[in-house]
Structures are given as C-alpha cells and as structure tokens.
Design an enzyme around this catalytic site. Sequence first.
Site, PDB file in Angstrom:
ATOM      1  N   TYR A  35      50.266  41.858  32.587  1.00  0.00           N
ATOM      2  CA  TYR A  35      48.980  41.289  32.153  1.00  0.00           C
ATOM      3  C   TYR A  35      48.872  41.553  30.658  1.00  0.00           C
ATOM      4  O   TYR A  35      48.147  42.436  30.209  1.00  0.00           O
ATOM      5  CB  TYR A  35      47.840  41.942  32.927  1.00  0.00           C
ATOM      6  CG  TYR A  35      46.534  41.168  32.924  1.00  0.00           C
ATOM      7  CD1 TYR A  35      46.401  39.985  33.637  1.00  0.00           C
ATOM      8  CD2 TYR A  35      45.422  41.662  32.230  1.00  0.00           C
ATOM      9  CE1 TYR A  35      45.191  39.294  33.651  1.00  0.00           C
ATOM     10  CE2 TYR A  35      44.212  40.972  32.250  1.00  0.00           C
ATOM     11  CZ  TYR A  35      44.107  39.797  32.957  1.00  0.00           C
ATOM     12  OH  TYR A  35      42.903  39.129  32.976  1.00  0.00           O
ATOM     13  N   LYS A  43      39.660  42.306  28.721  1.00  0.00           N
ATOM     14  CA  LYS A  43      38.854  42.702  29.878  1.00  0.00           C
ATOM     15  C   LYS A  43      38.147  44.035  29.618  1.00  0.00           C
ATOM     16  O   LYS A  43      37.023  44.252  30.082  1.00  0.00           O
ATOM     17  CB  LYS A  43      39.724  42.769  31.138  1.00  0.00           C
ATOM     18  CG  LYS A  43      40.222  41.405  31.628  1.00  0.00           C
ATOM     19  CD  LYS A  43      39.085  40.408  31.832  1.00  0.00           C
ATOM     20  CE  LYS A  43      39.522  39.174  32.595  1.00  0.00           C
ATOM     21  NZ  LYS A  43      38.484  38.110  32.601  1.00  0.00           N
ATOM     22  N   SER A  90      44.766  31.356  41.571  1.00  0.00           N
ATOM     23  CA  SER A  90      44.074  30.282  40.837  1.00  0.00           C
ATOM     24  C   SER A  90      45.056  29.639  39.868  1.00  0.00           C
ATOM     25  O   SER A  90      46.168  30.132  39.668  1.00  0.00           O
ATOM     26  CB  SER A  90      42.910  30.878  40.049  1.00  0.00           C
ATOM     27  OG  SER A  90      43.429  31.747  39.053  1.00  0.00           O
TER      28      SER A  90
HETATM   29  P1  NAI Z   1      40.576  29.377  36.858  1.00  0.00           P
HETATM   30  O1  NAI Z   1      41.760  28.692  36.280  1.00  0.00           O
HETATM   31  O2  NAI Z   1      39.941  28.776  38.051  1.00  0.00           O
HETATM   32  O3  NAI Z   1      39.436  29.602  35.781  1.00  0.00           O
HETATM   33  C1  NAI Z   1      39.623  29.775  34.420  1.00  0.00           C
HETATM   34  C2  NAI Z   1      38.870  28.649  33.741  1.00  0.00           C
HETATM   35  O4  NAI Z   1      38.720  28.909  32.364  1.00  0.00           O
HETATM   36  C3  NAI Z   1      39.572  27.296  33.849  1.00  0.00           C
HETATM   37  O5  NAI Z   1      38.701  26.379  34.467  1.00  0.00           O
HETATM   38  C4  NAI Z   1      39.817  26.918  32.404  1.00  0.00           C
HETATM   39  O6  NAI Z   1      39.719  25.532  32.194  1.00  0.00           O
HETATM   40  C5  NAI Z   1      38.692  27.666  31.714  1.00  0.00           C
HETATM   41  N1  NAI Z   1      38.848  27.885  30.277  1.00  0.00           N
HETATM   42  C6  NAI Z   1      39.902  28.396  29.599  1.00  0.00           C
HETATM   43  N2  NAI Z   1      39.642  28.423  28.278  1.00  0.00           N
HETATM   44  C7  NAI Z   1      38.386  27.928  28.111  1.00  0.00           C
HETATM   45  C8  NAI Z   1      37.546  27.692  26.980  1.00  0.00           C
HETATM   46  N3  NAI Z   1      37.955  27.968  25.739  1.00  0.00           N
HETATM   47  N4  NAI Z   1      36.314  27.168  27.181  1.00  0.00           N
HETATM   48  C9  NAI Z   1      35.890  26.874  28.423  1.00  0.00           C
HETATM   49  N5  NAI Z   1      36.633  27.077  29.525  1.00  0.00           N
HETATM   50  C10 NAI Z   1      37.870  27.597  29.375  1.00  0.00           C
HETATM   51  O7  NAI Z   1      41.089  30.861  37.148  1.00  0.00           O
HETATM   52  P2  NAI Z   1      40.387  32.159  37.735  1.00  0.00           P
HETATM   53  O8  NAI Z   1      41.520  33.085  38.012  1.00  0.00           O
HETATM   54  O9  NAI Z   1      39.471  31.836  38.835  1.00  0.00           O
HETATM   55  O10 NAI Z   1      39.588  32.754  36.501  1.00  0.00           O
HETATM   56  C11 NAI Z   1      38.199  32.946  36.464  1.00  0.00           C
HETATM   57  C12 NAI Z   1      37.894  34.356  35.982  1.00  0.00           C
HETATM   58  O11 NAI Z   1      38.338  35.292  36.966  1.00  0.00           O
HETATM   59  C13 NAI Z   1      38.595  34.741  34.678  1.00  0.00           C
HETATM   60  O12 NAI Z   1      37.734  35.514  33.883  1.00  0.00           O
HETATM   61  C14 NAI Z   1      39.739  35.600  35.190  1.00  0.00           C
HETATM   62  O13 NAI Z   1      40.238  36.491  34.210  1.00  0.00           O
HETATM   63  C15 NAI Z   1      39.048  36.320  36.320  1.00  0.00           C
HETATM   64  N6  NAI Z   1      39.919  37.017  37.270  1.00  0.00           N
HETATM   65  C16 NAI Z   1      40.897  36.353  37.958  1.00  0.00           C
HETATM   66  C17 NAI Z   1      41.729  37.021  38.834  1.00  0.00           C
HETATM   67  C18 NAI Z   1      42.794  36.283  39.587  1.00  0.00           C
HETATM   68  O14 NAI Z   1      43.658  36.924  40.199  1.00  0.00           O
HETATM   69  N7  NAI Z   1      42.782  34.971  39.618  1.00  0.00           N
HETATM   70  C19 NAI Z   1      41.586  38.484  39.082  1.00  0.00           C
HETATM   71  C20 NAI Z   1      40.480  39.078  38.346  1.00  0.00           C
HETATM   72  C21 NAI Z   1      39.700  38.375  37.470  1.00  0.00           C
END
Ligand code: NAI
Length: 299
Positions: A195, A203, A235
């Site tokens: 990561y 984070k 995701s």
């Molecule tokens: P995701 O791909 O569904 O969501 C990330 C979103 O951020 C995407 O829709 C992308 O288009 C958007 N994005 C990126 N740059 C952007 C910008 N400059 N302006 C507006 N939107 C932007 O993926 P996920 O994994 O559901 O991520 C959502 C949150 O969950 C993030 O904060 C991620 O770090 C967190 N997270 C995810 C984990 C995982 O295993 N998937 C674990 C722990 C936290």
Amino acid sequence: KGKRAFIAGVADDNGYGWAIAKSLAAAGAEILVGTWVPALNIFESSLRRGKFDASRILPDGSLMEITKVYPLDAVFDTIEDVPEDIKSNKRYAGSSNWTVQEVAESVKKDFGSIDILVHSLANGPEVSKPLLETSRKGYLAALSASSYSYVSLLKHFLPIINPGMHLIQHGSCFIACGSSISLTYIASERIIPGYGGGMSSAKAALESDTRVLAFEAGRKHKIRVNTISAGPLRSRAAKAIGFIDMMIDYSLANAPLQKELSAEEVGNTAAFLASPLASAITGAVIYVDNGLNAMGVGV
Ligand code: NAI
C-alpha cells in the site's frame, strides 16, 4: 422528513460508495452522488441502460433512486485552480461546475441543504511503488486526492449541512442530523507492504484530520465527523493496487470472523453513524473489518 445525503466517489456498483448509498437509501435517505469527471459518462450511461439495476434492489424490493449525479474532481477546489491542459481535456470540457466549491454551490442551488456527507474516494498515482521509491509529486498527489479532498469537501459543504439539533427524548439528549463520514484503511497505523505511493501517509492524515475536523465542525455546527476503517473489498480502486486478493485471503485466514467482508456491512455502519443512534460518536475511527485490526500476529 427524510434525510438527504451527498456521496462523493461513486462511479460503479462495486465500491464502498455505492454500498453506502444503498444502505442510506434503504434507511429512507435521498441520494445525490459526486462522480469523478473522467468516469462520469460511462457511469451515467450504465445507470441509464439498466446495467446496475440488479445492484439497485433494496431490501424492500424497490430500486435505489439516485436523484442527481454531479461531476466532481475533488483535487480542485475552485475553477481558478484548474490548469489549462485539464480545462481543454475532452473528458473535462464536456462537463462544467465540477470543482469542489462549484459542486457545493450546485447542490445548494438544487436542494438547499443536505444532512449527510460521505467521502468515499482515494487516488495515489504511485500506489504500487514502495514509499522509499515514491516521488514528491506522487506523494503529494496521494495526499491531495485522498486527504485534502476531504478537508475541502467538508469546508465547502459545511454551510449547507443541516446542523445537528439537541433533541431531548425520554430524558436523554441526542444530536440528530449533521453527519460526515469517510473511508480509511489500517495501513495508516500498521505496516501493510504494497500500500505504497504515500497512500499509507494519506490515510494517516485522513484519520488525524477526522479528529480535528470533529472538534471544529462539532463546536461550530454540531456536526459529527467519523471515519470507517474498512477491511479489503474487490473494488475498482483496490484491483488497481494489485494485491487485493491476497489481502482478502489474509483476512479470511487470520481475522476473528472468518468470512469475506461484504460492502453492505460497511454501508450499514455508515447508515448507523449517520443516524441519531450514533449521536455521541464523533472523531472516531470505526473498524469494519471482521476484527482483523485486533490481531497481533497472523495464525
Ligand atoms: P472505488 O473505486 O469504488 O472508489 C474510489 C472512487 O474515487 C472512484 O469512484 C473514483 O472515480 C473516485 N475518484 C478518484 N479520484 C477522484 C477525484 N480526484 N475526484 C473525485 N473522485 C475521485 O473504490 P473503493 O475501494 O470503494 O474506495 C472508496 C474508499 O474506500 C477509498 O477512500 C478507499 O481508500 C477506501 N477503502 C477501500 C478499501 C478496499 O479494500 N477497497 C479498504 C479500506 C478503505
């Protein structure tokens, strides 16, 4: 009256943002989303063509309605911040009013106010590089997209988030309405090799900011600010990091609860945190990870 939520970071039906939207919709909230500009066209056309219909089904059998999709790029606060090459980029030129300030203004114009703000977005261009190999530019880009984006969203939306009210019920005092939630990952506090790119740093900043913002927004507007430290989910963003299957297997083997985490479990926690049931919870990092954070060693 039902609550209104703005969820930043929904561009398909696989991520945490979508699951949070569903849980909030199931609890009766009206849903607005902010979608990253380059992903906007495909998200809107997929929605229109019914590609997400199966994932829109709520527990009562009805389909989740997204009242409005706003284009958003959370690394830009105002139109003055946008460089020429982005302004003239084909994917960006097709939309307008997508800086954080402009989105907040548009939501205000369209709906007046919201009750719940969700930040479910992150981006680290050098995430696959170890920290020792991360450039200054990559590191700052991770912080800008994944941490400051939250400070900026909360700052610009704060004036239109309905402030919390002290409600006296059965002799107890509740704070209703006014809640903000983000998503974090345990790599902020424990070493998670892979990561990289400054995402672990981003984070850590997000979690620290959650505490400071809880104080500032709590004192000023009675708004609660919490973050969910979520376990691994396949995701789109996580697949791009490249080690997500390994993290899911690791959790299955080592967490107290040996089951795959579903995005819905994170969505339900967000719905709880946004509800008056969580009226005394603010400034908190809430783990929704099958308990993996509590382990000291793998077994
Ligand atoms: P995701 O791909 O569904 O969501 C990330 C979103 O951020 C995407 O829709 C992308 O288009 C958007 N994005 C990126 N740059 C952007 C910008 N400059 N302006 C507006 N939107 C932007 O993926 P996920 O994994 O559901 O991520 C959502 C949150 O969950 C993030 O904060 C991620 O770090 C967190 N997270 C995810 C984990 C995982 O295993 N998937 C674990 C722990 C936290």
